[in-house]
Design an enzyme around this catalytic site. Structure first.
Site, PDB file in Angstrom:
ATOM      1  N   LYS A  49       0.974  -1.527  -0.400  1.00  0.00           N
ATOM      2  CA  LYS A  49       0.042   0.185  -0.096  1.00  0.00           C
ATOM      3  C   LYS A  49       0.467   1.457  -0.128  1.00  0.00           C
ATOM      4  CE  LYS A  49      -3.293  -3.108   0.156  1.00  0.00           C
ATOM      5  NZ  LYS A  49      -2.833  -4.268   0.463  1.00  0.00           N
ATOM      6  N   TYR A 263     -12.062 -15.336   2.983  1.00  0.00           N
ATOM      7  CA  TYR A 263     -11.269 -13.746   3.395  1.00  0.00           C
ATOM      8  C   TYR A 263     -10.787 -14.395   4.669  1.00  0.00           C
ATOM      9  CZ  TYR A 263      -8.966  -9.683   4.300  1.00  0.00           C
ATOM     10  OH  TYR A 263      -8.257  -8.597   4.125  1.00  0.00           O
ATOM     11  N   TYR A 289      -3.084 -12.793   2.460  1.00  0.00           N
ATOM     12  CA  TYR A 289      -3.009 -12.679   1.088  1.00  0.00           C
ATOM     13  C   TYR A 289      -1.473 -12.908   0.449  1.00  0.00           C
ATOM     14  CZ  TYR A 289      -5.161  -7.960   2.335  1.00  0.00           C
ATOM     15  OH  TYR A 289      -7.200  -7.332   2.546  1.00  0.00           O
TER      16      TYR A 289
HETATM   17  C1  LIG Z   1      -4.221  -5.588   0.569  1.00  0.00           C
HETATM   18  C2  LIG Z   1      -2.897  -6.093   0.045  1.00  0.00           C
HETATM   19  C3  LIG Z   1      -2.387  -7.370  -1.341  1.00  0.00           C
HETATM   20  C4  LIG Z   1      -3.528  -7.113  -2.302  1.00  0.00           C
HETATM   21  O1  LIG Z   1      -3.206  -5.552  -2.604  1.00  0.00           O
HETATM   22  P1  LIG Z   1      -4.568  -5.909  -3.615  1.00  0.00           P
HETATM   23  O2  LIG Z   1      -3.917  -4.130  -4.325  1.00  0.00           O
HETATM   24  O3  LIG Z   1      -5.541  -4.805  -2.566  1.00  0.00           O
HETATM   25  O4  LIG Z   1      -5.349  -6.405  -4.908  1.00  0.00           O
HETATM   26  C5  LIG Z   1      -1.823  -7.820  -1.340  1.00  0.00           C
HETATM   27  N1  LIG Z   1      -1.067  -8.733  -0.313  1.00  0.00           N
HETATM   28  C6  LIG Z   1      -0.903  -7.912   0.467  1.00  0.00           C
HETATM   29  C7  LIG Z   1      -0.287  -8.050   2.101  1.00  0.00           C
HETATM   30  C8  LIG Z   1      -2.105  -6.732   1.052  1.00  0.00           C
HETATM   31  O5  LIG Z   1      -1.597  -5.949   2.200  1.00  0.00           O
END
Ligand SMILES: *Cc1c(COP(=O)(O)O)cnc(C)c1O
Length: 334
Positions: A49, A263, A289
């Site tokens: 992010k 999720y 993720y």
């Molecule tokens: C938010 C996030 C993602 C996904 O990225 P997006 O741009 O939301 O698709 C992947 N890995 C981590 C660790 C994240 O925090």
């Protein structure tokens, strides 16, 4: 395509390193695996992010905002990085947290990312899963404005065309690194959730004619829904940077076979992948993720899903702060 045309504020340690994983590559016996270290973007334990926030917060500053309003799951990495960015830029941060997990443990609601949100002094409001967050954020914006503040909404995951610029930039950075190393990248793989990462990357890869296919590994939605979400954001992002039409629907590929129950709910393959990478390469991935994406990568390598590939790059999107919140849900002895 000239990204310097867009407002941007420096937050990330860039470029992130592109590292070879020799022990994982040998262990799996497939292509050489490289990792692009976006877990090391430098802000508040890092993650993907931060690149998006450079552009989003740049826009907020240009608009004279003094209060950021954003949304995420209780263990959102996005919220943690946004709260830290707001501190660094002298802004307030209003956070709407969504309870997406049923019967969460005490560690889940108090440790990991949400602990860091509190350390950064974010004003946290909690909501049940399925809340209408467009309305809830509009309400907070009203409240902030009435109190004399200047609110700015950062959407979940900072996934809009402005945020996606961060990953157009990442694609350009990766191409430079590959060119310097003389590395031919056969596939790029990333976790995909709110879509900004995959959308920005595909725009960068296509607008430069890189010829590198991109695979998103989903962590929440089903394949069609995830691909549609990424494609529509990619189209908007391409328009925004002045490269309309550079992405076709076929360029957007998501594999959503590794989500598990839903999720944020751990899977056995995620658990194994997190332990494997820790013990082979000393690297930390997260349960929500990057760990599920890694489980997908490992399974695809082992089932010859990247047939003929010599070099593949996995984008490490970060998230290890969430490991602490999942302490009692990981099967460590495995
Ligand atoms: C938010 C996030 C993602 C996904 O990225 P997006 O741009 O939301 O698709 C992947 N890995 C981590 C660790 C994240 O925090």
């Amino acid at each position: 395509m000239l990204l310097s045309r867009f407002p941007r504020t420096p937050l990330a340690h860039l470029p992130t390193r592109l590292e070879h994983l020799p022990r994982l590559s040998a262990h799996l016996g497939g292509p050489e695996i490289f990792v692009k270290r976006d877990d090391c973007t430098g802000l508040a334990t890092g993650g993907n992010k931060t690149r998006k926030l450079e552009f989003v917060m740049g826009d907020a500053l240009r608009q004279g905002a003094d209060t950021i309003v954003t949304v995420g799951a209780v263990q959102s990495n996005h919220v943690r990085q946004t709260a830290a960015a707001a501190c660094k830029l002298g802004m307030k941060c209003e956070v709407l947290l969504e309870h997406r997990i049923e019967d969460p443990s005490y560690t889940y609601v108090s440790s990991g990312n949400v602990l860091l949100d509190r350390i950064f002094g974010a004003n946290i409001r909690e909501f049940p899963g399925g809340t209408d967050f467009d309305q809830a954020m509009a309400d907070v914006v009203d409240e902030v404005s009435k109190a004399g503040g200047k609110p700015y909404i950062v959407p979940g995951g900072a996934s809009n065309p402005i945020g996606a610029l961060g990953y157009v930039n990442c694609a350009l950075e990766l191409l430079n690194q590959a060119n310097e190393l003389g590395l031919i990248i056969d596939h790029l793989i990333t976790a995909t959730g709110s879509a900004g990462t995959q959308a920005g990357l595909i725009v960068g890869l296509k607008a430069t004619n890189s010829g590198i296919p991109l695979l998103g590994i989903g962590v929440s939605a089903a394949k069609d829904a995830q691909e549609d979400k990424v494609f529509s954001l990619a189209v908007e992002t391409a328009d925004y940077i002045g490269a309309p039409g550079c992405v076709d629907r076929d360029d957007v590929i998501a594999n959503c076979d590794y989500v598990g129950d839903s999720y944020g709910v751990p899977t056995e393959s995620m658990n194994e992948a997190v332990l494997l990478l820790a013990r082979l390469e000393g690297l930390l991935f997260d349960p929500v993720y990057s760990g599920k994406a890694l489980a997908g990568l490992i399974d695809l390598v082992c089932s010859d899903g990247f047939a003929g590939a010599k070099n593949i790059v996995f984008l490490h999107t970060g998230g290890s702060a969430a490991l602490f919140a999942y302490a009692d849900q990981l099967n460590i002895s495995a």
